[in-house]
Write a protein that holds these residues in place. Sequence first.
Motif, PDB file in Angstrom:
ATOM      1  N   HIS A   1      -9.436   7.823   3.632  1.00  0.00           N
ATOM      2  CA  HIS A   1     -10.854   7.499   3.761  1.00  0.00           C
ATOM      3  C   HIS A   1     -11.103   6.727   5.061  1.00  0.00           C
ATOM      4  O   HIS A   1     -11.973   7.082   5.840  1.00  0.00           O
ATOM      5  CB  HIS A   1     -11.291   6.678   2.535  1.00  0.00           C
ATOM      6  CG  HIS A   1     -12.721   6.276   2.535  1.00  0.00           C
ATOM      7  ND1 HIS A   1     -13.148   5.070   2.039  1.00  0.00           N
ATOM      8  CD2 HIS A   1     -13.831   6.902   2.970  1.00  0.00           C
ATOM      9  CE1 HIS A   1     -14.465   4.996   2.165  1.00  0.00           C
ATOM     10  NE2 HIS A   1     -14.900   6.090   2.723  1.00  0.00           N
ATOM     11  N   ALA A   2     -10.323   5.669   5.264  1.00  0.00           N
ATOM     12  CA  ALA A   2     -10.504   4.808   6.434  1.00  0.00           C
ATOM     13  C   ALA A   2      -9.204   4.821   7.230  1.00  0.00           C
ATOM     14  O   ALA A   2      -8.225   4.185   6.836  1.00  0.00           O
ATOM     15  CB  ALA A   2     -10.836   3.390   5.989  1.00  0.00           C
ATOM     16  N   GLU A   3      -9.180   5.572   8.324  1.00  0.00           N
ATOM     17  CA  GLU A   3      -7.936   5.746   9.107  1.00  0.00           C
ATOM     18  C   GLU A   3      -7.733   4.507   9.985  1.00  0.00           C
ATOM     19  O   GLU A   3      -8.423   4.316  10.987  1.00  0.00           O
ATOM     20  CB  GLU A   3      -8.073   7.046   9.902  1.00  0.00           C
ATOM     21  CG  GLU A   3      -6.848   7.633  10.540  1.00  0.00           C
ATOM     22  CD  GLU A   3      -5.470   7.398   9.942  1.00  0.00           C
ATOM     23  OE1 GLU A   3      -4.912   6.343  10.299  1.00  0.00           O
ATOM     24  OE2 GLU A   3      -4.930   8.232   9.207  1.00  0.00           O
TER      25      GLU A   3
ATOM     26  N   GLN B   1      -3.978  -6.670   1.578  1.00  0.00           N
ATOM     27  CA  GLN B   1      -3.898  -7.504   2.787  1.00  0.00           C
ATOM     28  C   GLN B   1      -5.002  -7.248   3.794  1.00  0.00           C
ATOM     29  O   GLN B   1      -4.942  -7.767   4.897  1.00  0.00           O
ATOM     30  CB  GLN B   1      -2.526  -7.273   3.453  1.00  0.00           C
ATOM     31  CG  GLN B   1      -2.356  -5.950   4.197  1.00  0.00           C
ATOM     32  CD  GLN B   1      -1.914  -4.811   3.307  1.00  0.00           C
ATOM     33  OE1 GLN B   1      -2.200  -4.793   2.129  1.00  0.00           O
ATOM     34  NE2 GLN B   1      -1.218  -3.825   3.873  1.00  0.00           N
ATOM     35  N   LYS B   2      -5.986  -6.449   3.418  1.00  0.00           N
ATOM     36  CA  LYS B   2      -7.032  -6.130   4.410  1.00  0.00           C
ATOM     37  C   LYS B   2      -8.346  -6.752   3.944  1.00  0.00           C
ATOM     38  O   LYS B   2      -8.498  -7.962   3.993  1.00  0.00           O
ATOM     39  CB  LYS B   2      -7.089  -4.630   4.595  1.00  0.00           C
ATOM     40  CG  LYS B   2      -5.674  -4.123   4.972  1.00  0.00           C
ATOM     41  CD  LYS B   2      -5.650  -2.936   5.817  1.00  0.00           C
ATOM     42  CE  LYS B   2      -4.239  -2.441   5.972  1.00  0.00           C
ATOM     43  NZ  LYS B   2      -3.920  -1.932   7.268  1.00  0.00           N
ATOM     44  N   CYS B   3      -9.288  -5.930   3.473  1.00  0.00           N
ATOM     45  CA  CYS B   3     -10.612  -6.500   3.167  1.00  0.00           C
ATOM     46  C   CYS B   3     -10.637  -7.275   1.853  1.00  0.00           C
ATOM     47  O   CYS B   3     -11.669  -7.842   1.490  1.00  0.00           O
ATOM     48  CB  CYS B   3     -11.663  -5.401   3.184  1.00  0.00           C
ATOM     49  SG  CYS B   3     -11.772  -4.629   4.806  1.00  0.00           S
TER      50      CYS B   3
ATOM     51  N   GLY C   1       0.795  -1.229   0.000  1.00  0.00           N
ATOM     52  CA  GLY C   1       0.000   0.000   0.000  1.00  0.00           C
ATOM     53  C   GLY C   1       0.828   1.281   0.000  1.00  0.00           C
ATOM     54  O   GLY C   1       0.471   2.255  -0.676  1.00  0.00           O
ATOM     55  N   SER C   2       1.934   1.274   0.716  1.00  0.00           N
ATOM     56  CA  SER C   2       2.777   2.472   0.769  1.00  0.00           C
ATOM     57  C   SER C   2       3.281   2.851  -0.623  1.00  0.00           C
ATOM     58  O   SER C   2       3.478   4.039  -0.919  1.00  0.00           O
ATOM     59  CB  SER C   2       3.989   2.222   1.677  1.00  0.00           C
ATOM     60  OG  SER C   2       3.563   1.770   2.924  1.00  0.00           O
ATOM     61  N   ALA C   3       3.485   1.867  -1.485  1.00  0.00           N
ATOM     62  CA  ALA C   3       3.946   2.160  -2.848  1.00  0.00           C
ATOM     63  C   ALA C   3       2.802   2.727  -3.687  1.00  0.00           C
ATOM     64  O   ALA C   3       3.026   3.549  -4.583  1.00  0.00           O
ATOM     65  CB  ALA C   3       4.512   0.896  -3.494  1.00  0.00           C
ATOM     66  N   GLY C   4       1.572   2.306  -3.389  1.00  0.00           N
ATOM     67  CA  GLY C   4       0.424   2.917  -4.062  1.00  0.00           C
ATOM     68  C   GLY C   4       0.326   4.379  -3.665  1.00  0.00           C
ATOM     69  O   GLY C   4       0.074   5.269  -4.486  1.00  0.00           O
ATOM     70  N   MET C   5       0.559   4.627  -2.381  1.00  0.00           N
ATOM     71  CA  MET C   5       0.560   6.007  -1.871  1.00  0.00           C
ATOM     72  C   MET C   5       1.625   6.821  -2.606  1.00  0.00           C
ATOM     73  O   MET C   5       1.364   7.893  -3.157  1.00  0.00           O
ATOM     74  CB  MET C   5       0.856   5.970  -0.362  1.00  0.00           C
ATOM     75  CG  MET C   5       0.799   7.301   0.336  1.00  0.00           C
ATOM     76  SD  MET C   5       1.398   7.191   2.069  1.00  0.00           S
ATOM     77  CE  MET C   5      -0.066   7.056   3.005  1.00  0.00           C
ATOM     78  N   GLU C   6       2.834   6.277  -2.667  1.00  0.00           N
ATOM     79  CA  GLU C   6       3.936   7.007  -3.323  1.00  0.00           C
ATOM     80  C   GLU C   6       3.659   7.201  -4.809  1.00  0.00           C
ATOM     81  O   GLU C   6       4.034   8.227  -5.376  1.00  0.00           O
ATOM     82  CB  GLU C   6       5.263   6.244  -3.143  1.00  0.00           C
ATOM     83  CG  GLU C   6       5.666   6.092  -1.704  1.00  0.00           C
ATOM     84  CD  GLU C   6       7.062   6.631  -1.376  1.00  0.00           C
ATOM     85  OE1 GLU C   6       7.540   6.324  -0.306  1.00  0.00           O
ATOM     86  OE2 GLU C   6       7.643   7.367  -2.199  1.00  0.00           O
TER      87      GLU C   6
HETATM   88  N1  PLP Z   1      -2.608   3.609   4.460  1.00  0.00           N
HETATM   89  C1  PLP Z   1      -3.354   3.026   5.406  1.00  0.00           C
HETATM   90  C2  PLP Z   1      -4.641   3.679   5.817  1.00  0.00           C
HETATM   91  C3  PLP Z   1      -2.947   1.822   5.990  1.00  0.00           C
HETATM   92  O1  PLP Z   1      -3.692   1.250   6.931  1.00  0.00           O
HETATM   93  C4  PLP Z   1      -1.723   1.233   5.567  1.00  0.00           C
HETATM   94  C5  PLP Z   1      -1.259  -0.024   6.187  1.00  0.00           C
HETATM   95  O2  PLP Z   1      -1.738  -0.467   7.192  1.00  0.00           O
HETATM   96  C6  PLP Z   1      -0.975   1.871   4.577  1.00  0.00           C
HETATM   97  C7  PLP Z   1      -1.445   3.051   4.049  1.00  0.00           C
HETATM   98  C8  PLP Z   1       0.317   1.294   4.103  1.00  0.00           C
HETATM   99  O3  PLP Z   1       0.105   0.068   3.511  1.00  0.00           O
HETATM  100  P1  PLP Z   1       1.273  -1.047   3.482  1.00  0.00           P
HETATM  101  O4  PLP Z   1       1.577  -1.379   4.889  1.00  0.00           O
HETATM  102  O5  PLP Z   1       0.670  -2.168   2.690  1.00  0.00           O
HETATM  103  O6  PLP Z   1       2.443  -0.452   2.795  1.00  0.00           O
END
Ligand code: PLP
Length: 393
Positions: free
Chosen positions: A144-146, A197-199, A70-75
């Motif tokens: 969106h979902a903290e 890895q979540k829902c 997910g962090s790479a999607g963010m980046e």
């Molecule tokens: N954003 C949110 C809201 C998250 O909950 C997470 C991970 O828990 C991330 C970003 C980062 O995702 P990842 O740990 O898969 O890199």
Amino acid sequence: MTVKSFHPPQRTLMGPGPSDVNPRILEAMSRPTIGHLDPAFIGMMDELKGLLKYAFQTENELTMPVSAPGSAGMETCFANLVEPGDKVVVCQNGVFGGRMKENVERCGGSAIMVEDEWGKVVDPNKLDEALTANPDAKIVAFVHAETSTGAQSDAKTLVEIAHKHDCLTIVDAVTSLGGTAVLVDEWNIDAIYSGTQKCLSCTPGLSPVSFSQRALEKVRNRSSKVQSWFLDLNLVMGYWGGEGKRAYHHTAPINALYGLHESLVILQEEGLQNAWARHAKHHQALRAGLEAMGLSFIVDEKDRLPQLNAVTIPEGVDDASARAMLLNDYSLEIGAGLGVMAGKVWRIGLMGHACNSRNVYQCLGALDDVLGRMNARVERGVAVAAAHKVLSA
Ligand code: PLP
């Protein structure tokens, strides 16, 4: 020392993610590895893009999984959309909004912060005020979902406000996708990223993303190169863009993509609405049990994420010892608090495949036992019955 094969213990994962992986997905991932330009693989990629469009409820052409978590999607979103000098309004109501700020600054932009208390949702009025005070802002970013608190913000309203001020939007849907409604086209979201890895009940390591035409125009018309070669969408599109014809960019994580494909097939079989309803129902059952014990939620009822239940740790209970007992005696993982919430809350996930009645009962029964043994001041012997009342209604 001879190192032998690693055999992990069998756990029940009810933390903030990763959550339990559907065995069908693990089986799919063990199928033969083929080339990432093999016509059979390319056919699977096209299906995968279609399935992701369904999960995101979008017709966006550029909807694909980034080959990293997910962090790479963010980046990917920030590196492509933020140019040096850009002003970005970042809403923060937990840990992950803080990471957005980091991303903006590392891309050479400046972050205007809209802060809300942890456990509360992003306040639309504050966003509107910040955008009025910063008419040169180009992008609005929010979670969106903290996951650090279990609060779900009103994405539709926040995007409307951003667009009223002519800003693009970057939305974090890592914890929401597949668990609660994420309507990319209806809400007019410009760039969105999630995690597997979540829902989605899949293994960690991939990040589904989707970009609107408006967002892609900004990427195509940048005056500077995207500073990350790997994440530059202009290059990634050669592999994931369009249909049928693909050119090498990087070696795709073949078997991980089989897993995501299977996870999305499962989601489609269940139906998005049914998946959201399942999360809501089991949340209500877990909630009934936790509250019957005397534990309280940190997020207001109307703003709660069904898939992430953050509750206050009972007074006098040692956080780490209780979680260790759950892990050792019940093979059950729940999440610790993050950042300012560390030591104060537990985060109990009900995500994807892990969101079922067996897990609700197991978690409540195990907590009842562990907290009882720790002499916590909780009501004993009532939680499972309270949950059962909801599940059998
Ligand atoms: N954003 C949110 C809201 C998250 O909950 C997470 C991970 O828990 C991330 C970003 C980062 O995702 P990842 O740990 O898969 O890199």
